[in-house]
Design a protein around this motif. Structure first.
Motif, PDB file in Angstrom:
ATOM      1  N   UNK A   3      15.045  -5.327 -12.189  1.00 46.47           N
ATOM      2  CA  UNK A   3      16.161  -5.260 -12.970  1.00 46.47           C
ATOM      3  C   UNK A   3      15.929  -5.482 -14.312  1.00 46.47           C
ATOM      4  N   UNK A   4      16.875  -4.957 -15.142  1.00 44.85           N
ATOM      5  CA  UNK A   4      16.878  -5.609 -16.437  1.00 44.85           C
ATOM      6  C   UNK A   4      15.653  -5.330 -17.276  1.00 44.85           C
ATOM      7  N   UNK A   5      15.089  -3.957 -17.057  1.00 44.24           N
ATOM      8  CA  UNK A   5      13.773  -3.838 -17.332  1.00 44.24           C
ATOM      9  C   UNK A   5      13.655  -2.337 -17.915  1.00 44.24           C
ATOM     10  N   UNK A   6      12.524  -1.889 -19.049  1.00 41.32           N
ATOM     11  CA  UNK A   6      12.655  -0.692 -19.690  1.00 41.32           C
ATOM     12  C   UNK A   6      11.403   0.003 -18.903  1.00 41.32           C
ATOM     13  N   UNK A   7      11.868   1.222 -18.484  1.00 38.45           N
ATOM     14  CA  UNK A   7      10.603   2.027 -17.715  1.00 38.45           C
ATOM     15  C   UNK A   7      10.524   3.168 -18.744  1.00 38.45           C
ATOM     16  N   UNK A   8       9.097   3.799 -18.822  1.00 37.11           N
ATOM     17  CA  UNK A   8       8.880   4.867 -19.524  1.00 37.11           C
ATOM     18  C   UNK A   8       8.419   5.770 -18.515  1.00 37.11           C
ATOM     19  N   UNK A   9       9.054   7.139 -18.444  1.00 36.88           N
ATOM     20  CA  UNK A   9       8.689   8.138 -17.560  1.00 36.88           C
ATOM     21  C   UNK A   9       8.113   9.567 -18.224  1.00 36.88           C
ATOM     22  N   UNK A  10       7.325  10.230 -17.410  1.00 35.57           N
ATOM     23  CA  UNK A  10       6.783  11.201 -17.962  1.00 35.57           C
ATOM     24  C   UNK A  10       6.490  12.215 -16.634  1.00 35.57           C
ATOM     25  N   UNK A  11       6.768  13.604 -16.803  1.00 36.68           N
ATOM     26  CA  UNK A  11       6.415  14.392 -15.543  1.00 36.68           C
ATOM     27  C   UNK A  11       5.537  15.493 -16.162  1.00 36.68           C
ATOM     28  N   UNK A  12       4.757  16.127 -15.273  1.00 34.61           N
ATOM     29  CA  UNK A  12       3.917  17.467 -15.615  1.00 34.61           C
ATOM     30  C   UNK A  12       4.017  18.108 -14.376  1.00 34.61           C
ATOM     31  N   UNK A  13       3.580  19.814 -14.625  1.00 36.80           N
ATOM     32  CA  UNK A  13       3.680  20.572 -13.443  1.00 36.80           C
ATOM     33  C   UNK A  13       2.357  20.854 -13.121  1.00 36.80           C
ATOM     34  N   UNK A  14       2.099  21.566 -11.991  1.00 41.82           N
ATOM     35  CA  UNK A  14       0.778  21.573 -11.416  1.00 41.82           C
ATOM     36  C   UNK A  14       0.960  23.213 -10.502  1.00 41.82           C
ATOM     37  N   UNK A  15       0.178  24.004 -10.718  1.00 41.24           N
ATOM     38  CA  UNK A  15      -0.228  25.165 -10.002  1.00 41.24           C
ATOM     39  C   UNK A  15      -1.557  25.490  -9.914  1.00 41.24           C
ATOM     40  N   UNK A  16      -2.016  26.734  -9.643  1.00 43.21           N
ATOM     41  CA  UNK A  16      -3.372  27.170  -9.218  1.00 43.21           C
ATOM     42  C   UNK A  16      -4.295  26.874 -10.319  1.00 43.21           C
ATOM     43  N   UNK A  17      -3.636  26.827 -11.486  1.00 44.82           N
ATOM     44  CA  UNK A  17      -4.634  26.519 -12.799  1.00 44.82           C
ATOM     45  C   UNK A  17      -4.818  24.923 -13.221  1.00 44.82           C
ATOM     46  N   UNK A  18      -4.104  24.168 -12.321  1.00 43.94           N
ATOM     47  CA  UNK A  18      -4.012  22.675 -12.622  1.00 43.94           C
ATOM     48  C   UNK A  18      -2.808  22.245 -13.148  1.00 43.94           C
ATOM     49  N   UNK A  19      -3.162  21.084 -13.496  1.00 42.10           N
ATOM     50  CA  UNK A  19      -1.917  20.253 -14.143  1.00 42.10           C
ATOM     51  C   UNK A  19      -1.518  20.933 -15.588  1.00 42.10           C
ATOM     52  N   UNK A  20      -0.546  20.881 -15.964  1.00 39.30           N
ATOM     53  CA  UNK A  20      -0.285  20.951 -17.380  1.00 39.30           C
ATOM     54  C   UNK A  20       0.280  19.884 -18.215  1.00 39.30           C
ATOM     55  N   UNK A  21       0.565  19.930 -19.192  1.00 39.13           N
ATOM     56  CA  UNK A  21       0.778  19.029 -20.352  1.00 39.13           C
ATOM     57  C   UNK A  21       2.099  18.072 -19.756  1.00 39.13           C
ATOM     58  N   UNK A  22       1.806  16.980 -20.200  1.00 34.55           N
ATOM     59  CA  UNK A  22       3.172  15.890 -19.923  1.00 34.55           C
ATOM     60  C   UNK A  22       4.293  16.197 -20.917  1.00 34.55           C
ATOM     61  N   UNK A  23       5.511  15.914 -20.228  1.00 33.03           N
ATOM     62  CA  UNK A  23       6.620  16.061 -20.810  1.00 33.03           C
ATOM     63  C   UNK A  23       6.851  15.019 -22.038  1.00 33.03           C
TER      64      UNK A  23
END
Length: 768
Positions: free
Chosen positions: A510-530
């Motif tokens: 509680x009462x904390x700051x979180x940083x989030x990011x997401x990236x996709x993956x397919x046969x070519x591997x992981x893409x760039x982070x958002x």
């Protein structure tokens, strides 16, 4: 030679070989980025990179600038008759070198033009190292200091590594018997052999005090002087401009607010830093070697994977060729079948037409048939001939080919396939997802929503990473927030193989700051982070509740939605009649709603959203007993003694120092009214209505705080009486609507929870 002497000799030779190898590998650091040779008379550009002065002059002339003012060639004792050796005749002038060619190229375009006729243009030099244009100023290369330290390193390098042209001859011996120079004089700027040095530097004369150095082809000044104030030594260093200053430059207004330190302090500080950095690098040689091994392994793996990918490419193209050849065979077979059928039909038609000719078989047979006189036999044999002749005559009148010879519908249109083939490319990893900041929120859990760009490749699954930020809070949306010197972050945690375009993260602090990011993956591997997005979790546990329909509800004016989390006030005839009687002291009353739970301890948080078009809506808390009294004895909303924000009437009770039983914030018409903060404040403040309003009640402290639930920014905080059970309360005046924030747990259902892992390393492995 004894064993000890042999061992000593071997160690000395190994040391010399190691030094020679180190000096040889250092040559890359000594090359000019323009001519790619060892620098000669290097100057320091404003970007702190070094180039040869002649190379810089050539680049400026090629860009159309006027010829720069370059430092003259160093004078030697042979340049004046008073110091010339009596044994040495006057030497012819040297041939034109690069500097002469540069000056002639530029000066030849404007003959006779005086240098100070027009102001010098502002020069921009394209630095080949940092690959950007560097501003030299109006004086051009004149403002650039010589890199004497680099010259000394080059000189030591030349003496250590033999380049084949390192022999420096004495400038005072006769040419047939010229000896190799053994000493150089920094004051005379000349090279001498032993005898000539003694001849030109006799004992008891001022020349005997000259500084002698190693023989060199390029003499350097003894010390750096200011380029603007001649003969002024550079005694200060400006940390802001990163430039050396003399005593006169330091007094300029330009450096008045800059951090300027003595050159000795700057020298010692920078030297200590470099020594510390060098010691760190030398102490981590094993780590560097391990990284070198890793890079070499990556290079080898890249070559191997490239060969595998090339083989797969050839295999795919071969499969396409095979499929195309197979399809070509099928289409050719179909075409051949159509051709055969049509040719047969046309051949049959041709035979029938040919049989009708005068000398053909059918006509001759018919003529012979007509010669038959036996009537029964004639009728029996002529019936078939009559039918054939009838059909022939009918076809003669209505002639048409029995088959179409064009074969137009057998044309193949491959435009779509050619377009698809031209778009054949290697599999691309998904582009960086775009996080939907309108749907992403932190409540009882953290809900993250995103989407892929329109031109992105499809993703099989996603990886969501989040990290708790330690330290002061910062902006909740936008770019990466920098850490303070003492701040440290928790390790990155990751949700792997997340299906869909949303994820729920639980078990957060509680009462904390979180940083989030997401990236996709397919046969070519992981893409760039958002782009990283920041979310602030609520300051207290979320209180789940619904609106209570048992009391405090006027059914004719207030309607509850399904689930009792939505309420709308609809003014009816009663309110219209009350408004019509407003001038006769019959005032309006409020419609009160309370929660179906009461708070008796702890800290609790909840949020709601008020419709911007609402007339007046009050959101807050109050003692349950006082709220029941308010419902059974509704207050006069137009009375000057009524103030629900304070919880009691004005008058004698105002003198009492007890907390109020109610605490509300009033909002409506797209605004929020913040209560008066002190006795000196006479007019309440107004602020834009936030999309969601958060309320946090601390029962033990008797305090209630109102937040902008989107950013967790405190709007207002005040006391409230917590001597008994306290309930969340809502009040409507006129038309309006509000919606309680739905719990993420009730809204989001995950068919299969994603795998949760902790990332130990700060460097994310992109090959996972």
């Amino acid at each position: 030679m004894t064993d000890a002497e042999l061992q000593t000799f071997t160690s000395i030779m190994d040391a010399l070989a190691r030094i020679s190898s180190n000096m040889g590998s250092m040559e890359r650091e000594l090359r000019c980025p323009v001519c790619e040779e060892v620098v000669k008379q290097p100057i320091v550009l404003p970007c702190l990179h070094s180039v040869c002065v002649l190379c810089a002059a050539e680049v400026l002339v090629q860009r159309g600038y006027p010829p720069p003012e370059l430092p003259p060639e160093p004078n030697t004792p042979t340049s004046s008759p008073s110091t010339r050796s009596p044994r040495q005749a006057r030497r012819p002038p040297p041939k034109a070198d690069r500097l002469d060619r540069v000056l002639k190229t530029a000066c030849g375009t404007c003959p006779g033009r005086r240098r100070k006729d027009t102001p010098a243009p502002l020069m921009m030099f394209p630095c080949p190292t940092c690959r950007r244009d560097v501003e030299l100023g109006e004086r051009g290369l004149t403002d650039c200091l010589r890199n004497l330290t680099l010259e000394r390193i080059v000189e030591r390098y030349r003496h250590t590594v033999s380049l084949g042209t390192m022999a420096v001859m004495c400038q005072f011996c006769k040419p047939p018997q010229a000896l190799e120079a053994t000493k150089g004089c920094a004051d005379c700027r000349a090279n001498f052999c032993n005898e000539c040095f003694k001849l030109y530097h006799p004992w008891g004369t001022p020349r005997a005090q000259h500084e002698h150095i190693q023989p060199t082809h390029c003499f350097r000044p003894k010390l750096l002087v200011c380029v603007e104030h001649e003969q002024e030594r550079l005694q200060f260093y400006c940390c802001t401009c990163q430039r050396l200053l003399c005593a006169l430059c330091k007094l300029r207004r330009l450096h008045a607010s800059h951090k300027v330190m003595p050159i000795a302090l700057a020298y010692q500080t920078l030297k200590d830093k470099i020594a510390k950095e060098m010691n760190y690098i030398l102490s981590n040689q094993e780590k560097i070697q391990a990284q070198i091994t890793q890079v070499e392994s990556a290079i080898a793996q890249t070559e191997m994977n490239s060969a595998i990918a090339k083989e797969q490419l050839n295999q795919c193209v071969s499969e396409l060729r095979g499929a195309l050849a197979e399809r070509q065979g099928g289409l050719a077979k179909a075409l051949e079948g159509a051709r055969s059928r049509r040719v047969d039909a046309l051949n049959n038609q041709l035979s029938e037409k040919q049989s009708l000719l005068e000398d053909a078989g059918l006509v001759t047979y018919t003529q012979e048939l007509l010669k038959e006189n036996d009537q029964p036999c004639f009728v029996q044999a002529a019936r078939i001939t009559h039918n054939r002749l009838g059909k022939a005559i009918e076809n003669l009148h209505h002639f048409s080919l029995s088959a179409d010879p064009s074969l137009r519908h057998f044309s193949v249109d491959v435009s779509r396939e050619l377009k698809q083939l031209s778009c054949v490319d290697f599999i691309q990893a998904p582009l960086a997802p775009v996080i939907d900041t309108q749907k992403t929120l932190a409540y009882d859990q953290l809900y993250l929503c995103w989407r892929l760009p329109q031109d992105s490749a499809a993703a099989w699954h996603y990886s969501v990473e989040y990290q708790r930020k330690v330290g002061g809070t910062g902006p909740l949306w936008g770019g990466v927030r920098s850490e303070g010197p003492g701040g440290s972050n928790s390790p990155w945690q990751r949700l792997d193989e997340v299906g869909g375009t949303s994820a729920v993260i639980d078990r957060l602090e509680m009462d904390s700051v979180y940083v989030l990011r997401v990236r996709g993956c397919n046969k070519a591997g992981f893409g760039e982070y958002s782009e990283e997005v920041y979310l602030h979790t609520p300051p207290a546990p979320v209180l789940p509740f619904c609106l209570d329909s048992r009391w405090g509800l006027h059914a004719e004016r207030v309607a509850l939605g399904k689930g009792q989390t939505y309420a709308r006030s609809v003014p009816g005839l009663t309110l219209l009649h009350a408004a019509d009687r407003a001038l006769t002291s019959c005032h309006l009353t409020s419609d009160l709603l309370v929660a179906d739970v009461s708070i008796t301890q702890g800290r609790h948080y909840w949020a709601c959203s008020v419709e911007p078009g609402s007339y007046v809506v009050k959101v807050g808390v109050g003692l349950e007993a006082k709220l029941q009294e308010w419902f059974h004895l509704p207050q006069d909303m137009a009375s000057p003694r009524y103030d629900p924000d304070s919880g009691h009437d004005s008058g004698a009770e105002d003198a009492q120092d007890c907390p109020s039983p109610f605490c509300f914030l009033t909002m409506g018409m797209g605004k929020i009214l913040l209560p008066k903060s002190g006795a000196s404040s006479t007019t309440p403040l107004t602020a834009p209505l936030p999309p969601r309003l958060g309320v946090c009640l601390d029962f033990e402290k008797g305090r209630v705080a109102f937040y902008d639930a989107h950013s967790l920014r405190v709007l207002w905080e005040g006391p409230v009486d917590c001597s008994g059970p306290v309930c969340p309360a809502f009040c409507f005046i006129g038309g309006g609507a509000l919606q309680l924030q739905e719990l993420i747990t009730n809204r989001i259902t995950e068919p299969a929870p994603p795998r949760r892992v902790t990332i130990q390393s700060n460097v994310t492995n992109l090959n996972n």
